[in-house]
Enzyme design. Structure first.
Site, short mmCIF file in Angstrom:
data_model
loop_
_atom_site.label_atom_id
_atom_site.label_comp_id
_atom_site.label_asym_id
_atom_site.label_seq_id
_atom_site.Cartn_x
_atom_site.Cartn_y
_atom_site.Cartn_z
N GLN A 103 -38.35 2.61 -25.62
CA GLN A 103 -39.72 2.11 -25.49
C GLN A 103 -40.56 3.01 -24.59
O GLN A 103 -41.78 3.09 -24.74
CB GLN A 103 -39.70 0.68 -24.97
CG GLN A 103 -39.10 -0.29 -25.96
CD GLN A 103 -38.99 -1.69 -25.41
OE1 GLN A 103 -39.52 -2.01 -24.35
NE2 GLN A 103 -38.27 -2.55 -26.11
N SER A 129 -31.46 4.00 -29.14
CA SER A 129 -32.41 3.18 -29.92
C SER A 129 -33.41 4.07 -30.68
O SER A 129 -34.56 3.68 -30.90
CB SER A 129 -33.18 2.23 -28.98
OG SER A 129 -32.29 1.49 -28.19
N ASP A 139 -30.01 -4.31 -30.61
CA ASP A 139 -30.28 -5.72 -30.85
C ASP A 139 -29.25 -6.38 -31.76
O ASP A 139 -29.21 -7.60 -31.87
CB ASP A 139 -31.69 -5.91 -31.41
CG ASP A 139 -32.75 -5.59 -30.37
OD1 ASP A 139 -33.94 -5.63 -30.71
OD2 ASP A 139 -32.38 -5.28 -29.21
N LYS A 147 -31.91 -5.64 -21.37
CA LYS A 147 -32.79 -6.43 -22.23
C LYS A 147 -33.26 -7.68 -21.49
O LYS A 147 -33.26 -7.70 -20.26
CB LYS A 147 -32.04 -6.81 -23.51
CG LYS A 147 -31.41 -5.64 -24.24
CD LYS A 147 -32.43 -4.68 -24.76
CE LYS A 147 -31.75 -3.50 -25.42
NZ LYS A 147 -32.68 -2.43 -25.75
O1 S3P Z 1 -39.46 -0.47 -29.55
C1 S3P Z 1 -39.09 -1.61 -29.92
O2 S3P Z 1 -39.73 -2.32 -30.71
C2 S3P Z 1 -37.78 -2.11 -29.41
C3 S3P Z 1 -36.88 -1.23 -28.87
C4 S3P Z 1 -35.54 -1.62 -28.41
O3 S3P Z 1 -35.47 -1.52 -27.02
P1 S3P Z 1 -34.84 -0.22 -26.29
O4 S3P Z 1 -35.51 0.98 -26.84
O5 S3P Z 1 -35.17 -0.48 -24.85
O6 S3P Z 1 -33.35 -0.23 -26.58
C5 S3P Z 1 -35.15 -3.04 -28.83
O7 S3P Z 1 -34.08 -3.53 -27.98
C6 S3P Z 1 -36.31 -3.98 -28.73
O8 S3P Z 1 -35.93 -5.26 -29.23
C7 S3P Z 1 -37.51 -3.54 -29.53
C1 PEP Z 2 -35.20 -6.60 -26.06
C2 PEP Z 2 -35.99 -7.10 -27.01
O1 PEP Z 2 -37.36 -6.96 -27.03
P1 PEP Z 2 -38.25 -6.43 -25.80
O2 PEP Z 2 -37.56 -5.17 -25.25
O3 PEP Z 2 -39.57 -6.14 -26.42
O4 PEP Z 2 -38.29 -7.49 -24.75
C3 PEP Z 2 -35.44 -7.84 -28.17
O5 PEP Z 2 -36.26 -8.26 -29.03
O6 PEP Z 2 -34.20 -8.01 -28.23
#
Ligand code: S3P
Ligand code: PEP
Length: 427
Positions: A165, A191, A309, A336
């Site tokens: 992210q 990810s 996830d 998370k």
């Molecule tokens: O970019 C996104 O929409 C997401 C990235 C992931 O997080 P990380 O990149 O921190 O693993 C995932 O766990 C999250 O549910 C959604």
């Molecule tokens: C970690 C998650 O989302 P976020 O990182 O946006 O809280 C998720 O949907 O499992």
């Protein structure tokens, strides 16, 4: 809210809810464009946090017959008149921290207790490198975060092991910077599929991002670009669908889920996982239809690097499979809504399953699931995965079940409609 779950058999057809990740991006990119319609958005607690944040930054967003009609900021976010509260949404926090660095003033971003314990330092360090005055109020990298604008652009390096992210957030903001940015990834980009979704959606909006993988991974982001997303339809969500598909596989039932078309979602990997474990899975990619018929499952080795996830889902599948499953390359799953490796180890142990927790892995030996009073850890994915285990074991309660509103508000209603024995115990 607590639910009680009894032994269940399921069958029938459901539509997958639409994608949380695609919805976050469509709203944000639409809000940075001139005018945009986002069709079939997921309207859940997390995505509504993104709606509220974009409105605070200057977008006008209206719900019209289930769609979102957006009058955007044309690439120039304003200074919010109040704190941005991202509630429980990590994606919203990261994206808006970067976007607000384009505003000509100070933005304060906070969230719930979970959000105020999740790490952001790698993102803050790169934003500082890109001339942004940004800091966390307790100087620990966690929200509350103060962003005082100034994004210029430059060459920067970021560790890819904690959260994709951070990279998605920079990709969202840097095309609007005043100078070009070259973002180099240090180590493994965990990810990764989510970054692919970000690049795909930015390109849909006419934004140029060059991905150079000739020597490591570099994102070359020209400055002074314009966003032009006009009309976008959100695809179905494989992460949410994974609970429905896994339920059939665990119960020896047959289920069909619609609205599951090929996309950049890494969690479409659930189809391969179920096949490798022994379930019969048909995917008509053209029609977007997945059918699962459960058979006796067997343990597998699962690399969670690209699909964090799916870990709660794979953990409960492993609990009923013959033999041992190793869920590896999973350290980032600890950052998370909760530490999901620890949460699943604690809760599945309560159900009589042998599970070994190590820094970046879970080793699970399948066995006979026993009913228990479980804790959902205020985490939607822990609650939904434990619900599947409870449908096998019976006589189980799960608390903090209201957290499904984060990504799948109708989860209990829909899984009950195909046979799950679930009772809401209290508010
Ligand atoms: O970019 C996104 O929409 C997401 C990235 C992931 O997080 P990380 O990149 O921190 O693993 C995932 O766990 C999250 O549910 C959604
Ligand atoms: C970690 C998650 O989302 P976020 O990182 O946006 O809280 C998720 O949907 O499992």
């Amino acid at each position: 809210m607590r639910v009680s779950v009894d032994v269940s058999n399921i069958g029938g057809e459901l539509n997958a809810p639409t994608s949380k990740s695609y919805t976050h991006r469509a709203i944000t990119i639409g809000a940075l464009s001139c005018e945009c319609i986002v069709r079939k958005p997921l309207l859940s607690a997390d995505t509504l946090a993104t709606v509220a944040a974009c409105e605070k930054l200057g977008a006008k967003i209206e719900k019209v017959n289930g769609d979102l009609h957006i009058i955007g900021m044309k690439g120039k976010p304003g200074v919010p008149d109040d704190v941005i509260d991202v509630k429980n949404s990590g994606t919203t926090l990261r994206l808006m921290t970067a976007i607000s660095s384009l505003a000509n003033g100070a933005t304060v971003l906070t969230g719930d207790s979970s959000i105020r314990g999740r790490p952001n330092q790698p993102l803050l360090d790169v934003l500082n490198r890109l001339n942004v005055d940004v800091f966390s109020t307790r100087n620990n990298g966690c929200a509350p975060i103060v962003v005082r604008g100034g994004l210029k652009g430059s060459a920067a390096e970021i560790d890819g092991s904690m959260s994709s992210q951070f990279i998605s957030a920079l990709l969202m903001a840097c095309p609007l910077a005043t100078e070009d940015t070259i973002l180099s990834i240090k180590g493994e980009l965990k990810s990764r599929p989510y970054v692919d979704i970000t690049v795909e959606m930015l390109q849909e909006a006419g934004v140029k991002i060059l991905v150079d993988e000739s020597n490591g991974i570099k994102f070359i982001i020209p400055a002074n670009q314009q966003y032009d997303l006009k009309d976008y339809t959100v695809p179905g969500d494989f992460s949410s669908a994974s609970y429905l598909l896994a339920a059939a596989a665990m119960l020896g039932s047959c289920i069909t889920v619609h609205n599951l078309f090929p996309s950049k979602q890494g969690d479409s990997e659930i189809i391969n996982v179920l096949r490798l474990m022994g379930a019969e899975v048909q995917w008509d990619a053209q029609q977007g239809v997945v059918t699962v018929e459960g058979k006796q499952l067997k343990g597998i080795n699962f690399d969670a690097g690209a699909t964090p996830d799916l870990v709660p889902t794979v953990a409960v599948l492993a609990a009923v499979a013959d033999g041992v499953t190793v869920i590896g390359n999973a350290k980032h799953v600890r950052y998370k809504e909760t530490d999901r490796l620890h949460a699943m180890a604690v809760e599945l142990s309560k159900m009589g399953i042998m599970i070994k927790e190590e820094p970046d892995s879970l080793t699970i030996t399948g066995g006979k699931l026993a009913g228990a009073d479980l804790h959902g850890w205020h985490d939607h994915r822990i609650v939904m995965a434990l619900t599947l285990a409870a449908m096998v074991a019976g006589k189980t309660t799960i608390d903090t079940a209201d957290s499904v509103s984060i990504s799948y508000p109708k989860f209990f209603e829909e899984i009950s409609s195909i046979g799950a024995k679930i009772e809401m115990l209290d508010e």
